[in-house]
Design an enzyme around this catalytic site. Structure first.
Site, PDB file in Angstrom:
ATOM      1  N   ARG A  37     -83.333  51.233  29.973  1.00  0.00           N
ATOM      2  CA  ARG A  37     -82.316  51.538  30.979  1.00  0.00           C
ATOM      3  C   ARG A  37     -81.383  50.341  31.189  1.00  0.00           C
ATOM      4  O   ARG A  37     -80.202  50.520  31.480  1.00  0.00           O
ATOM      5  CB  ARG A  37     -82.997  51.915  32.293  1.00  0.00           C
ATOM      6  CG  ARG A  37     -83.899  53.127  32.205  1.00  0.00           C
ATOM      7  CD  ARG A  37     -83.164  54.401  32.305  1.00  0.00           C
ATOM      8  NE  ARG A  37     -82.773  54.682  33.679  1.00  0.00           N
ATOM      9  CZ  ARG A  37     -82.129  55.793  34.052  1.00  0.00           C
ATOM     10  NH1 ARG A  37     -81.793  56.693  33.143  1.00  0.00           N
ATOM     11  NH2 ARG A  37     -81.804  56.003  35.304  1.00  0.00           N
ATOM     12  N   ASP A  55     -89.597  48.236  37.893  1.00  0.00           N
ATOM     13  CA  ASP A  55     -89.828  49.570  38.436  1.00  0.00           C
ATOM     14  C   ASP A  55     -90.122  49.450  39.923  1.00  0.00           C
ATOM     15  O   ASP A  55     -91.163  48.902  40.325  1.00  0.00           O
ATOM     16  CB  ASP A  55     -91.013  50.215  37.698  1.00  0.00           C
ATOM     17  CG  ASP A  55     -91.244  51.656  38.103  1.00  0.00           C
ATOM     18  OD1 ASP A  55     -90.743  52.080  39.165  1.00  0.00           O
ATOM     19  OD2 ASP A  55     -91.943  52.366  37.356  1.00  0.00           O
ATOM     20  N   ASN A  81     -79.307  50.749  46.710  1.00  0.00           N
ATOM     21  CA  ASN A  81     -78.875  52.070  46.262  1.00  0.00           C
ATOM     22  C   ASN A  81     -80.002  52.895  45.639  1.00  0.00           C
ATOM     23  O   ASN A  81     -79.984  54.117  45.685  1.00  0.00           O
ATOM     24  CB  ASN A  81     -77.744  51.882  45.240  1.00  0.00           C
ATOM     25  CG  ASN A  81     -77.467  53.139  44.445  1.00  0.00           C
ATOM     26  OD1 ASN A  81     -76.776  54.044  44.895  1.00  0.00           O
ATOM     27  ND2 ASN A  81     -78.024  53.220  43.232  1.00  0.00           N
ATOM     28  N   TYR A 152     -88.447  63.077  51.561  1.00  0.00           N
ATOM     29  CA  TYR A 152     -87.172  62.432  51.241  1.00  0.00           C
ATOM     30  C   TYR A 152     -86.386  62.147  52.521  1.00  0.00           C
ATOM     31  O   TYR A 152     -85.880  61.032  52.720  1.00  0.00           O
ATOM     32  CB  TYR A 152     -86.357  63.322  50.312  1.00  0.00           C
ATOM     33  CG  TYR A 152     -84.952  62.826  50.065  1.00  0.00           C
ATOM     34  CD1 TYR A 152     -84.713  61.783  49.177  1.00  0.00           C
ATOM     35  CD2 TYR A 152     -83.868  63.380  50.732  1.00  0.00           C
ATOM     36  CE1 TYR A 152     -83.424  61.312  48.964  1.00  0.00           C
ATOM     37  CE2 TYR A 152     -82.577  62.916  50.526  1.00  0.00           C
ATOM     38  CZ  TYR A 152     -82.364  61.882  49.640  1.00  0.00           C
ATOM     39  OH  TYR A 152     -81.090  61.410  49.442  1.00  0.00           O
ATOM     40  N   LYS A 156     -85.234  58.443  54.102  1.00  0.00           N
ATOM     41  CA  LYS A 156     -83.852  58.065  54.373  1.00  0.00           C
ATOM     42  C   LYS A 156     -83.639  57.706  55.847  1.00  0.00           C
ATOM     43  O   LYS A 156     -82.751  56.908  56.181  1.00  0.00           O
ATOM     44  CB  LYS A 156     -82.904  59.180  53.919  1.00  0.00           C
ATOM     45  CG  LYS A 156     -82.857  59.299  52.399  1.00  0.00           C
ATOM     46  CD  LYS A 156     -82.410  57.980  51.794  1.00  0.00           C
ATOM     47  CE  LYS A 156     -82.544  57.858  50.319  1.00  0.00           C
ATOM     48  NZ  LYS A 156     -82.099  56.565  49.802  1.00  0.00           N
ATOM     49  N   VAL A 183     -73.542  65.047  46.768  1.00  0.00           N
ATOM     50  CA  VAL A 183     -72.599  65.014  45.641  1.00  0.00           C
ATOM     51  C   VAL A 183     -73.307  65.369  44.329  1.00  0.00           C
ATOM     52  O   VAL A 183     -74.518  65.220  44.197  1.00  0.00           O
ATOM     53  CB  VAL A 183     -71.919  63.632  45.532  1.00  0.00           C
ATOM     54  CG1 VAL A 183     -70.986  63.410  46.713  1.00  0.00           C
ATOM     55  CG2 VAL A 183     -72.947  62.506  45.461  1.00  0.00           C
ATOM     56  N   THR A 185     -74.515  64.425  41.534  1.00  0.00           N
ATOM     57  CA  THR A 185     -75.169  63.473  40.653  1.00  0.00           C
ATOM     58  C   THR A 185     -76.453  64.112  40.121  1.00  0.00           C
ATOM     59  O   THR A 185     -76.785  65.246  40.462  1.00  0.00           O
ATOM     60  CB  THR A 185     -75.532  62.192  41.424  1.00  0.00           C
ATOM     61  OG1 THR A 185     -76.405  62.552  42.510  1.00  0.00           O
ATOM     62  CG2 THR A 185     -74.296  61.507  41.961  1.00  0.00           C
TER      63      THR A 185
END
Length: 255
Positions: A37, A55, A81, A152, A156, A183, A185
């Site tokens: 990556r 990781d 991010n 999730y 957040k 969005v 992604t």
């Protein structure tokens, strides 16, 4: 010009933010979870200074990422991010934690605690945090049946708690949280309705802008505008409870 480190910047919003920052003339250090990556990230954002590898689902590797960043010197801003999404099944890491919690909550805590403090910290949250459960008694989902969407949303909410706690404890740092919108992604899915072109701009703005509206701390944003967070994010007791739990799990203190 500023020097910025961005977690999870090999694809998605992190890569978009990195590309815009390089385009604006800033120095950018990328992050990727593996060597493969990292090569992709370097190719995608060719003007980046370097890439750190680790990781973030692993406590040990997250600590190593912090060490790699510290070895590179001072930064003006860090954009937290990296994240995994609401469709995640229950996957337990080698540390015995749900990997949604490990990556979305614990990793930004560890990096915040261990990396030399920059002038600005930016934490990516989600609109889903507004409806998240705010009870912090089962952070690791050991007492409840798994619900990926709820896990999730809670993670957040934790990111906003962390951003606001840092703002309160370190008044010389601009520490803020934002939601990029739903969005299209890889995380958001092809049918996501919000504007992808706007999704990465708020974190870049908070990390670098001299606009007085960006030079604040302990605030929550959407598309470069202030937005009210989940009210529980301002609860100092909940902030302290999250920090204490993360300190115990990670073996590092925020200081």
């Amino acid at each position: 010009m500023a020097r910025i480190f961005i977690t999870g910047s090999s694809d998605g919003l992190g890569k978009m933010a990195a590309g815009l920052l390089v385009e604006q003339g800033h120095k950018v250090v990328l992050h990727a979870r593996s060597d493969a990556r990292a090569k992709e990230a370097s190719k995608a954002v060719s003007g980046a200074e370097s890439v750190v590898i680790g990781d973030l689902s692993s406590i040990a590797q997250t600590k190593d990422v912090a060490s790699q960043v510290n070895a590179l010197g001072d930064f003006d801003a860090i954009i937290h991010n990296a994240g995994v999404g609401y469709r995640e099944p229950k996957r337990i890491t080698d540390d015995g934690l749900p990997h949604v919690f490990a990556i979305n909550t614990l990793a930004p805590f560890i990096l915040t605690a261990m990396i030399k403090k920059p002038k600005r910290l930016v934490y990516l949250s989600s609109g889903m945090h507004h409806g998240a459960g705010t009870d912090l008694s089962d952070l690791t989902w050991s007492k409840r049946s798994w619900n990926g969407s709820a896990a999730y949303a809670e993670s957040k909410f934790h990111d906003v708690l962390l951003a606001f706690a840092v703002a309160r404890l370190f008044p010389n740092i601009y520490s803020n949280a934002l939601e990029p919108g739903w969005v299209p992604t890889k995380m958001g899915g092809a049918g996501a309705p919000d504007d992808l072109d706007q999704a990465h701009r708020t974190q870049v703005w908070l990390a670098t802008s001299t606009d007085p509206a960006a030079l604040v701390s302990g605030k929550y944003f959407f598309h470069q505008r202030r937005r009210d967070p989940n009210p529980a994010a301002n609860d100092v007791r909940k902030q302290a409870q999250l920090l204490e739990a993360c300190e115990k799990l990670a073996g590092v203190k925020l200081g």
